[in-house]
Design a protein around this motif. Structure first.
Motif, PDB file in Angstrom:
ATOM      1  N   GLY A 189      23.403  -9.497 -18.188  1.00 22.14           N
ATOM      2  CA  GLY A 189      24.793  -9.623 -18.602  1.00 22.14           C
ATOM      3  C   GLY A 189      24.969 -10.010 -20.054  1.00 22.14           C
ATOM      4  O   GLY A 189      25.692  -9.354 -20.807  1.00 22.14           O
ATOM      5  N   GLU A 190      24.281 -11.098 -20.495  1.00 18.30           N
ATOM      6  CA  GLU A 190      24.459 -11.573 -21.874  1.00 18.30           C
ATOM      7  C   GLU A 190      23.915 -10.566 -22.879  1.00 18.30           C
ATOM      8  O   GLU A 190      24.539 -10.302 -23.922  1.00 18.30           O
ATOM      9  CB  GLU A 190      23.767 -12.919 -22.044  1.00 18.30           C
ATOM     10  N   ALA A 191      22.764 -10.006 -22.585  1.00 13.01           N
ATOM     11  CA  ALA A 191      22.177  -9.009 -23.483  1.00 13.01           C
ATOM     12  C   ALA A 191      23.058  -7.769 -23.559  1.00 13.01           C
ATOM     13  O   ALA A 191      23.229  -7.176 -24.625  1.00 13.01           O
ATOM     14  CB  ALA A 191      20.768  -8.644 -23.018  1.00 13.01           C
ATOM     15  N   SER A 192      23.632  -7.383 -22.417  1.00 14.36           N
ATOM     16  CA  SER A 192      24.509  -6.216 -22.393  1.00 14.36           C
ATOM     17  C   SER A 192      25.749  -6.447 -23.235  1.00 14.36           C
ATOM     18  O   SER A 192      26.185  -5.581 -23.994  1.00 14.36           O
ATOM     19  CB  SER A 192      24.915  -5.897 -20.947  1.00 14.36           C
ATOM     20  N   SER A 193      26.316  -7.652 -23.107  1.00 14.29           N
ATOM     21  CA  SER A 193      27.510  -7.979 -23.878  1.00 14.29           C
ATOM     22  C   SER A 193      27.223  -7.922 -25.373  1.00 14.29           C
ATOM     23  O   SER A 193      28.017  -7.367 -26.158  1.00 14.29           O
ATOM     24  CB  SER A 193      28.017  -9.372 -23.487  1.00 14.29           C
ATOM     25  N   ALA A 194      26.091  -8.486 -25.784  1.00 19.08           N
ATOM     26  CA  ALA A 194      25.726  -8.470 -27.206  1.00 19.08           C
ATOM     27  C   ALA A 194      25.481  -7.042 -27.690  1.00 19.08           C
ATOM     28  O   ALA A 194      25.876  -6.671 -28.809  1.00 19.08           O
ATOM     29  CB  ALA A 194      24.487  -9.328 -27.432  1.00 19.08           C
ATOM     30  N   PHE A 205      26.755  -4.171 -26.474  1.00 16.09           N
ATOM     31  CA  PHE A 205      28.005  -3.417 -26.573  1.00 16.09           C
ATOM     32  C   PHE A 205      28.845  -3.893 -27.760  1.00 16.09           C
ATOM     33  O   PHE A 205      29.548  -3.089 -28.386  1.00 16.09           O
ATOM     34  CB  PHE A 205      28.800  -3.542 -25.277  1.00 16.09           C
ATOM     35  N   SER A 206      28.782  -5.183 -28.071  1.00 12.46           N
ATOM     36  CA  SER A 206      29.517  -5.705 -29.220  1.00 12.46           C
ATOM     37  C   SER A 206      29.002  -5.103 -30.522  1.00 12.46           C
ATOM     38  O   SER A 206      29.767  -4.890 -31.472  1.00 12.46           O
ATOM     39  CB  SER A 206      29.409  -7.234 -29.282  1.00 12.46           C
ATOM     40  N   TRP A 207      27.715  -4.837 -30.582  1.00  9.60           N
ATOM     41  CA  TRP A 207      27.118  -4.215 -31.758  1.00  9.60           C
ATOM     42  C   TRP A 207      27.342  -2.703 -31.791  1.00  9.60           C
ATOM     43  O   TRP A 207      27.531  -2.109 -32.862  1.00  9.60           O
ATOM     44  CB  TRP A 207      25.617  -4.503 -31.781  1.00  9.60           C
ATOM     45  N   GLY A 244      30.443  -6.895 -18.449  1.00  7.11           N
ATOM     46  CA  GLY A 244      29.385  -6.879 -19.453  1.00  7.11           C
ATOM     47  C   GLY A 244      29.868  -6.900 -20.887  1.00  7.11           C
ATOM     48  O   GLY A 244      29.082  -6.640 -21.799  1.00  7.11           O
ATOM     49  N   GLY A 245      31.143  -7.181 -21.126  1.00 11.14           N
ATOM     50  CA  GLY A 245      31.593  -7.252 -22.509  1.00 11.14           C
ATOM     51  C   GLY A 245      33.060  -6.988 -22.720  1.00 11.14           C
ATOM     52  O   GLY A 245      33.510  -6.886 -23.865  1.00 11.14           O
ATOM     53  N   GLY A 246      33.819  -6.849 -21.650  1.00 15.56           N
ATOM     54  CA  GLY A 246      35.257  -6.664 -21.771  1.00 15.56           C
ATOM     55  C   GLY A 246      35.631  -5.309 -22.334  1.00 15.56           C
ATOM     56  O   GLY A 246      34.866  -4.345 -22.247  1.00 15.56           O
ATOM     57  N   LEU A 247      36.814  -5.238 -22.939  1.00 14.28           N
ATOM     58  CA  LEU A 247      37.298  -3.970 -23.476  1.00 14.28           C
ATOM     59  C   LEU A 247      36.376  -3.442 -24.577  1.00 14.28           C
ATOM     60  O   LEU A 247      36.258  -2.221 -24.753  1.00 14.28           O
ATOM     61  CB  LEU A 247      38.716  -4.139 -24.032  1.00 14.28           C
ATOM     62  N   GLY A 248      35.731  -4.328 -25.313  1.00 10.73           N
ATOM     63  CA  GLY A 248      34.803  -3.876 -26.347  1.00 10.73           C
ATOM     64  C   GLY A 248      33.665  -3.064 -25.765  1.00 10.73           C
ATOM     65  O   GLY A 248      33.234  -2.065 -26.351  1.00 10.73           O
ATOM     66  N   ALA A 249      33.155  -3.481 -24.600  1.00  9.80           N
ATOM     67  CA  ALA A 249      32.086  -2.732 -23.949  1.00  9.80           C
ATOM     68  C   ALA A 249      32.579  -1.371 -23.479  1.00  9.80           C
ATOM     69  O   ALA A 249      31.867  -0.362 -23.592  1.00  9.80           O
ATOM     70  CB  ALA A 249      31.541  -3.532 -22.767  1.00  9.80           C
ATOM     71  N   LEU A 250      33.790  -1.327 -22.942  1.00 16.02           N
ATOM     72  CA  LEU A 250      34.365  -0.060 -22.503  1.00 16.02           C
ATOM     73  C   LEU A 250      34.518   0.900 -23.679  1.00 16.02           C
ATOM     74  O   LEU A 250      34.190   2.088 -23.585  1.00 16.02           O
ATOM     75  CB  LEU A 250      35.723  -0.309 -21.847  1.00 16.02           C
ATOM     76  N   GLN A 251      35.013   0.389 -24.797  1.00 18.10           N
ATOM     77  CA  GLN A 251      35.190   1.231 -25.972  1.00 18.10           C
ATOM     78  C   GLN A 251      33.853   1.693 -26.525  1.00 18.10           C
ATOM     79  O   GLN A 251      33.721   2.835 -26.978  1.00 18.10           O
ATOM     80  CB  GLN A 251      35.984   0.468 -27.025  1.00 18.10           C
ATOM     81  N   ALA A 252      32.860   0.820 -26.500  1.00 24.50           N
ATOM     82  CA  ALA A 252      31.530   1.201 -26.989  1.00 24.50           C
ATOM     83  C   ALA A 252      30.951   2.327 -26.146  1.00 24.50           C
ATOM     84  O   ALA A 252      30.332   3.268 -26.676  1.00 24.50           O
ATOM     85  CB  ALA A 252      30.600  -0.013 -26.960  1.00 24.50           C
ATOM     86  N   ALA A 253      31.125   2.257 -24.837  1.00 26.72           N
ATOM     87  CA  ALA A 253      30.607   3.303 -23.959  1.00 26.72           C
ATOM     88  C   ALA A 253      31.285   4.636 -24.237  1.00 26.72           C
ATOM     89  O   ALA A 253      30.638   5.695 -24.231  1.00 26.72           O
ATOM     90  CB  ALA A 253      30.809   2.897 -22.497  1.00 26.72           C
TER      91      ALA A 253
END
Length: 537
Positions: free
Chosen positions: A53-58, A60-62, A495-504
């Motif tokens: 989870g934490e690694a995924s969030s980081a 996707f944020s990048w 795994g990162g909120g809306l930022g993760a969705l946008q990154a995907a």
């Protein structure tokens, strides 16, 4: 001249049959290996994202800013190519070609057709960004670009005078309409036209690989075609998950605003599960009884809500804004589309590059859905309706909701709506009008029904792709994909909120942009061959 009269060198070999590589597994009719590769990778993605989870969030944020920074100008250039190609078809003889052959008749009335276009294309986005994006641009350089002696001294794309409320509003609205007008609908039109033409005029399966037959020939039935369809599945799923995430954020924000339901990760998950369950019921009901009926209901509710804001809000401010905003959009579309020599990197990378990647990732879904309901239209009619009509609707919608929100900031000093979270801005704006609870409730229903129609339509499209182009695959397959659409949206939110969705969405949209550019060339070759044959008759 019938469909069978148009045999050309661009057609597949005579032993081709839709779904010929399909196999039966546990009652499912799947296309090997597209279904299995897509399903295994997506299931693995869900498991790994939950495990780390934490690694995924980081990560996707990048990922999102890295991709939009790197591919900003290629995405903007691709968007321009899609618009120019689409508009060229309207004014050339190729526009006379009828999808399905000269004797084909439309399957749906204009009203039913427009309703499905509106619901599938960007319904959730219009609800989420209708208030928030104009306010965001109004608060940026678009709302006060510095101009000295008639010369712009910074590189904000639009020339507005600092302190000039009318110019600031027009600038902000033009920037907003740019993201919801000709460019996104041209992306959809390119994919939808290719799928429609090669399916209805060439007898190929309704799947992405078919659009590349003039370039790849019989190889589209092999691994090159499998790769294209698999990429289309990923793009559709993650692009759709982004929209569902936006919808869940706004729906739970509305429920909190109206009923005090607490906004937590758990409440978002429960909401997505409940709406996905409703979507499954629509999936079982089928296209006409499910998506078409819900789309028509949603269109009525959308125009009711927009009419309410127009009447209860600053009517003349909004009406005059529609014309002023349209003029500003037309005037500034070229500067806004220019990816070179720009220093406003936040607008180009944070907004436009993301939007173009998102629309491109959505294009297999929206394009195939439009193709499913567009048989019998001429190319000119198709392009005009798919691009120009929704653009006009988007201008009116954004001018109504964005104009009303900007009016509250300019003339009423309502700083709350401007400083609220994006998901709740719509409801904060409605708070200033009578019948707030009723209007807000309609807004929540709209978001939820847009969620349902998007999920249902998306599962229909992914199912068609993974079934090798078959449009009558078992309902269980659509249930499978509709379920996983909801699961992926949940996992990305965790795994990162809306930022993760946008990154995907960006991660799948960038490589798919290259495929769409090749699709333009392939479609042009097919249309030219069809035009040559029609002239010989």
């Amino acid at each position: 001249m019938s469909d069978t009269d148009t045999t050309t060198t661009l057609e597949p070999s005579s032993d081709f049959e839709v779904g010929q590589d399909n196999i039966q597994v546990m009652g499912l009719d799947v296309h090997n290996p597209v279904f299995f590769v897509s399903a295994v990778i997506i299931v693995g993605f869900v498991i790994l994202t939950l495990m780390f989870g934490e690694a995924s969030s980081a990560f996707f944020s990048w990922l999102r800013p890295a991709l939009t920074n790197m591919f900003d100008w290629p995405l903007l250039m691709a968007g321009n190519v899609f618009v120019l190609f689409s508009l060229a078809l309207v004014v050339t003889p190729l526009g006379n070609i009828r999808l399905g052959g000269v004797d084909a008749a439309p399957d749906y009335t204009y009203m039913g057709w427009f309703a499905m276009l509106f619901a599938a294309g960007m319904g959730i986005g219009l609800m989420f960004f209708g208030v928030s994006e104009p306010l965001s641009h109004y608060a940026s350089s678009f709302g006060g670009a510095v101009v000295e002696n008639g010369v712009r001294t910074d590189w904000a794309p639009l020339a507005g005078a600092a302190g000039d409320a009318d110019a600031s509003r027009a600038n902000a609205m033009a920037a907003t309409i740019f993201h919801w007008g000709l460019h996104p609908w041209a992306i959809y039109a390119v994919v939808a036209l290719a799928l429609s033409f090669f399916s209805y005029n060439r007898g190929l399966p309704l799947t992405l690989r078919s659009a590349f037959y003039p370039l790849l020939g019989e190889r589209v039935w092999g691994w090159p075609g499998h790769v294209i369809d698999t990429l289309a599945v990923f793009a559709t799923l993650f692009g759709l998950a982004t929209s569902l995430g936006f919808g869940a954020e706004q729906a739970i924000a509305g429920l909190n605003f109206l009923f005090g339901i607490e906004i937590t990760g758990t409440s978002k998950i429960i909401l997505i599960l409940l709406i996905t369950a409703v979507a499954l019921c629509s999936v079982v009901a089928g296209l006409d009884a499910g998506v078409k009926r819900l789309s028509e209901i949603n269109m009525v509710l959308a125009f009711v809500l927009m009419g309410f804001v127009l009447i209860a809000g600053p009517t003349m401010f909004i009406v005059s804004g529609v014309f002023e905003n349209t003029v500003a959009y037309v005037k500034e579309i070229i500067p806004l589309s220019n990816p070179f020599g720009r220093e406003d990197t936040n607008f180009m990378q944070g907004w436009t590059a993301f939007y173009w990647a998102w629309w491109i990732s959505w294009s297999p879904f929206v394009g195939m859905f439009i193709a499913r309901v567009s048989r019998g239209r001429t190319v000119r009619e198709f392009i005009t309706c798919v691009i120009l009509v929704p653009t006009v609707v988007s201008i009116i919608w954004m001018s109504t909701f964005g104009g009303a929100a900007i009016d509250q900031v300019i003339n009423q000093g309502n700083e709350v709506v401007a400083n609220s979270d994006q998901a709740v801005m719509l409801f904060e704006m409605l708070k200033s009008y009578p019948m707030t609870q009723i209007a807000s409730f309609i807004g929540i229903v709209l978001v939820i029904v847009f969620f349902v129609t998007s999920s249902d339509s998306g599962s229909l499209v992914i199912d068609t792709i993974t079934a090798g182009g078959k449009v009558d695959a078992p309902v269980a397959q659509r249930v499978f994909w509709a379920t996983f659409e909801g699961i992926v949206a949940i996992v990305l939110l965790i795994g990162g909120g809306l930022g993760a969705l946008q990154a995907a969405a960006v991660a799948t949209g960038v490589p798919f942009a290259a495929l769409l550019l090749l699709m333009i060339w392939s479609t042009y070759k097919g249309l030219m061959e069809e035009h040559r044959l029609l002239k010989q008759v």
